[in-house]
Design an enzyme around this catalytic site. Sequence first.
Site, PDB file in Angstrom:
ATOM      1  N   ASN A 146       1.544  -5.038  -9.199  1.00  0.00           N
ATOM      2  CA  ASN A 146       1.614  -6.501  -9.183  1.00  0.00           C
ATOM      3  C   ASN A 146       3.005  -6.990  -9.561  1.00  0.00           C
ATOM      4  OD1 ASN A 146      -1.059  -6.880  -8.427  1.00  0.00           O
ATOM      5  ND2 ASN A 146      -1.795  -6.939 -10.528  1.00  0.00           N
TER       6      ASN A 146
ATOM      7  N   HIS B 136      -5.114  -2.005 -13.321  1.00  0.00           N
ATOM      8  CA  HIS B 136      -6.277  -2.707 -13.891  1.00  0.00           C
ATOM      9  C   HIS B 136      -6.797  -1.984 -15.130  1.00  0.00           C
ATOM     10  CE1 HIS B 136      -7.210  -4.811  -9.788  1.00  0.00           C
ATOM     11  NE2 HIS B 136      -6.075  -5.204 -10.337  1.00  0.00           N
TER      12      HIS B 136
ATOM     13  N   TYR C 288      -2.977   0.512  -5.318  1.00  0.00           N
ATOM     14  CA  TYR C 288      -1.847  -0.164  -5.952  1.00  0.00           C
ATOM     15  C   TYR C 288      -0.632   0.755  -6.089  1.00  0.00           C
ATOM     16  CZ  TYR C 288      -4.634  -4.279  -7.116  1.00  0.00           C
ATOM     17  OH  TYR C 288      -5.393  -5.418  -7.045  1.00  0.00           O
TER      18      TYR C 288
END
Length: 808
Positions: free
Chosen positions: A225, A275, A284
Amino acid sequence: MASVLRRRAFLHAAGGTALALGLSHPASAAPAATASGDLATSSEEFAALRAKWRDLVLGTGFSPTAEPFKTLLATLGTTARKHLSTMAPASGSLWPDAVWADPDPNTDAASYAFSAKMNDSYSRLSAMAQAWAQPGTGLTGDASVLEAVLTGLDHVNSEVFNESTAQYGNWWNFQIGAPQALMDTCVLVHDHLSPEQIAKFCAAVDHFVPDSVFDKYTGTSTGANRVDLCRGVILRGIVGEDAAKVELAAKSLGPVFPYVTSGDGFYADGSFVQHTSVPYIGGYGAVLHDGAGRVLALLRGSPWELNDPNTQLFLDTVDNAIAPFIYNGLMMDNVSSRGISRAGGSEHTRAVGLLGTLVLIGQGASPEENARWRAMVKGWIQRDTYAPPLKNPGLSLTRAAQLQSVLNDTTVKPAPEPVEHRLFHNMDRVTHRRRGWAASVSMASRRITHYENGNGEHLRGWHTGAGWLSWWGSDFGLEQYSDAYWPTVDPYRLPGITASRKPLADGEGGAWGAQRPDVDWVGGTTDGEFGATGQHLKGLSSTMNANKSWFWLDDSIVCLGSGITSTDGYAVETTVDNRALGASGSPALTVDGRSQPEEQGWTRSFEDAEWAHIEGHAGYVFPGGAKLSAVREERTGAWKDINTGGPADPITRRYLTLCTDHGTDPTDATYAYVLLPGASARTTAQRACDRGWLKILANNGKQQGVRVAKLGLTAVNFWAAGTVDKVTASAPASVLIREHRDGTATVVVSDPARLATDLHVTWNKRISRVLSKPSTVTSVSTGPSLKLSFGDLTGAYGAPQKIKVKLA
């Protein structure tokens, strides 16, 4: 197209290849970036960066009339033409089937869907811009396409994505998805944007992605992210020619590169977690690699080039984290979490992007690394006979160009798959690779979730952390988990798992990896070739409890289970295997030398099976005999069953399942079987008759262990202190011993539970001297036996501690 050619010529004249990465090496270290206040940043410099990004979006070095590029370009044109013909700006939408207007904006599932439609609208505009910019699409330079793109950008901005509107639904759509697609499009049509348009588009990104998102490396601003957030802001700075924005986002990449010891990011053992508790190299992790690779390539040679010494750690993850989970062109499902529930995706399609990323990253690595990675990629491309990457209909032009360049390079010799065993103790995963096959096991612990669901995805992944054992052959079985496996397989009967048949609700246990069992002993040890793995298993929303062990050998895997206990009021099963047979497969099943019926719906229980064999798949040996159930069935399901965004069309696939029923509410039940991937029926029968090949030393609630004299191997998982054969441990531990032909032996010890502050291991074998040992060994004695004392192992995080000794 003339302007495109001029920009590309400028770029190459200004600084070499557009795809070289900004990674530092001792022989070619770049100077550190100068603070933006000291820079005389010119419009030409920003134009060069836009030209670089344009190349990264569109791809370079290919002929639009050669395959697969001709077909890919035509497909892009068809897609863009469809978007063009159906685009109809209206209040709350740009396309009738992509309404973003949310009557009750919040963060519930409905709002998630509405925010996704906004993001989809920007993605469609980006595809149209690419079709306009690319040659060979049938829409190249088409004025109507360009006009539609500009109109669409204005419409989405005025309606939903501007500096005055509020975020709703999924934060990702507003902070990552939309900014990236918007800025990509702005780069492609930059020369046709007015200053006012650029200002308002950039202001929208500033509104939803404020500078404060980089203040702390926490929450939704970590790992992949963080890379995505940086990418969006860097492009916003380049589009709006704002040096401060580029500098801020470039510097904010720094926390991504160092290894972590908890939470999100890459670990020293090659693990990657996102996460907080989800192994995510195929999801990811791939996004992080692609995003970081592109950004580093973009900034190389610019005033903001990264000169962070930790970028070498990022490069090291190619060999340590990515490659171990790619096998013959597929990315193993057990590190892709929710991604496995998405229609249209598979182990193979998820690998394609990563292969291209490795080619890109290699251009900024050392010559040795680049050569090694290109050889790996070429081998993977050539060996993926089930879904050849360059025939993937969803392949982008950029990826196709990267992969084709490797195939066309006659200096690159394809690398074979390695023979190795890898333990990823920080994410409860193991990979085992042999010449003819590869396997991996997926577990859960206090640190790693049973499974992750969220956004309506992966609703029935309940038991993917319950000892799921996946495997593939070198020239067979590459389709095993890629042919509509997840919507049709029985989720209570995944290969290798032990599970209660207690019915579970979709999304059972909560979303986003909330379901973590309160167990510590999960992990194992390895010498790099063979391994011992154990899992203290507690069932999801269940009283089921078990100890599971896997001992990884040269041609097989020994699987043991003990202490299997439950009070759910339901049966507990261990699934030996569950082979997907496609729409019409019907391989022969042999049990103890007798062929079994091949009709669908057939089932039978064998009270004392010694071995079984599935033609074209594997052999299974049951030391001491086992109660075995066999089932042939056709199962029908839909992607929508496991992912609310998937299609509802029914799909039917055949399965052949071998399992052991431990009964309802078992107490201290056990199992033992040996999996021989790719073995013939004859080899399986011979192994079953060879009583001296394998000795099961223990299979109870306190220890599980084996000895294979032919390999000089003894391995024991100590759930509790005790003695097994010639090995004693003073506390829970995993111990593997290999005696070598040169008179030496390797002893590898780990503390999978991460609780040992004082551990003593004794091997009752005459030892002359210790050749090497780690610093965690506080004392050692040799002679009639080897006695090892370890200090506090909690800081080793379950990592194996290797000792080399000389036999007397």
